[in-house]
Design a protein around this motif. Sequence first.
Motif, short mmCIF file in Angstrom:
data_model
loop_
_atom_site.label_atom_id
_atom_site.label_comp_id
_atom_site.label_asym_id
_atom_site.label_seq_id
_atom_site.Cartn_x
_atom_site.Cartn_y
_atom_site.Cartn_z
N ASN A 160 29.93 -35.03 -33.77
CA ASN A 160 30.87 -34.08 -34.36
C ASN A 160 31.13 -34.34 -35.84
O ASN A 160 32.03 -33.72 -36.42
N GLU A 161 30.39 -35.28 -36.42
CA GLU A 161 30.53 -35.64 -37.82
C GLU A 161 31.93 -36.16 -38.12
O GLU A 161 32.48 -35.97 -39.21
N ALA A 162 32.55 -36.82 -37.15
CA ALA A 162 33.89 -37.38 -37.30
C ALA A 162 33.80 -38.89 -37.48
O ALA A 162 32.82 -39.52 -37.08
N ALA A 163 34.82 -39.48 -38.09
CA ALA A 163 34.87 -40.92 -38.28
C ALA A 163 34.95 -41.62 -36.92
O ALA A 163 35.79 -41.27 -36.08
N ASN A 175 36.05 -44.43 -36.02
CA ASN A 175 37.25 -45.23 -35.74
C ASN A 175 38.54 -44.50 -36.07
O ASN A 175 39.59 -45.13 -36.23
N SER A 176 38.48 -43.19 -36.18
CA SER A 176 39.69 -42.42 -36.48
C SER A 176 40.64 -42.43 -35.29
O SER A 176 40.25 -42.05 -34.18
N PRO A 177 41.91 -42.84 -35.47
CA PRO A 177 42.85 -42.87 -34.35
C PRO A 177 43.30 -41.49 -33.90
O PRO A 177 43.80 -41.33 -32.80
N GLY A 178 43.10 -40.48 -34.77
CA GLY A 178 43.70 -39.18 -34.48
C GLY A 178 42.75 -38.09 -34.06
O GLY A 178 43.07 -36.91 -34.18
N GLY A 179 41.55 -38.44 -33.59
CA GLY A 179 40.62 -37.42 -33.12
C GLY A 179 39.57 -37.10 -34.15
O GLY A 179 39.18 -37.95 -34.95
N CYS A 180 39.10 -35.86 -34.13
CA CYS A 180 38.01 -35.47 -35.01
C CYS A 180 38.52 -34.62 -36.17
O CYS A 180 39.61 -34.05 -36.10
N SER A 181 37.71 -34.55 -37.20
CA SER A 181 38.07 -33.76 -38.37
C SER A 181 37.34 -32.43 -38.38
O SER A 181 37.40 -31.70 -39.37
N CYS A 182 36.65 -32.12 -37.29
CA CYS A 182 35.81 -30.92 -37.26
C CYS A 182 36.60 -29.66 -36.95
O CYS A 182 36.06 -28.55 -37.03
N CYS A 183 37.90 -29.80 -36.59
CA CYS A 183 38.68 -28.62 -36.26
C CYS A 183 40.17 -28.91 -36.43
O CYS A 183 40.57 -30.07 -36.52
N THR A 184 40.95 -27.88 -36.46
CA THR A 184 42.39 -28.01 -36.57
C THR A 184 42.99 -28.34 -35.20
O THR A 184 42.32 -28.15 -34.16
N PRO A 185 44.25 -28.79 -35.16
CA PRO A 185 44.89 -29.02 -33.86
C PRO A 185 44.88 -27.77 -32.97
O PRO A 185 44.68 -27.87 -31.76
N GLU A 186 45.08 -26.62 -33.58
CA GLU A 186 45.08 -25.38 -32.80
C GLU A 186 43.68 -25.12 -32.21
O GLU A 186 43.56 -24.73 -31.04
N GLN A 187 42.66 -25.35 -33.01
CA GLN A 187 41.29 -25.17 -32.52
C GLN A 187 40.95 -26.18 -31.43
O GLN A 187 40.26 -25.85 -30.46
#
Length: 250
Positions: free
Chosen positions: A34-37, A39-51
Amino acid sequence: MQGSRLALNADPNGPFHGPLAHAYACAVHIQVANEAAWNSPGGCSCCTPEQKREGLREDWGIESPDDWMQQAEALIGGDSNAPAATLLELRMVASQSIGRPIDAGLWRDAIARVCEKGGMDDAVYQRLIDLAGTILDYEKRFTADGLLPPGGIVTATKAWDLGRGANMARWGVQCGYTDMQTSQWFAMRASEQALRYYTTWWDFSAGYILGRCLHFDQGAFSHWYTTPLEVHHLMMTHPHSPWLNLPFRG
């Protein structure tokens, strides 16, 4: 992996060492794809919380904090492919009983004995034999693609659930369904379970990929296989990979 389209990203504020980093390293297949970090504690950066909430609703049927918690518990504490888990355990037990790896014929014999002892009909036996054959086909391809060493086998598919469980923990924060402390507790439970089933990152990755392929790919060797294979090779070669810098068993 040469020519890989994927990249290994890291959150400078996320963990790089210790139990929580290990937990997040169990979930790199999804994060990297998903092209996300990783070790990110908060999920992925590929979408908004709503998405992300919409995605969990469509893909998982999750619509509330209770739904999220039930799914996280199921992934970490259950087994989404009990027949495969039974077959792999049966093969390991049979191998241990004779002190050497068993071939396809001996595995078939062991399946027949279990079915006979359990009073299972021919249809159940045939389904198990077909599944064992599919597993062997994947293991042969895994070896050819460098996912398994020559003669290597997959010991369990539980990694498929645990990797998703560690990510589900983070998605709960991203969606607002849980707090960070609870999320990290679930993620570390997934990590602890991984230590029960596997001894190396290599083993864990092979288990994850087989579990994913049995669920989605059905012997096609499609993107359901090639994408996690690409992640695997990236994680085994990138100098900053947590799989090369974090011991599986500390």
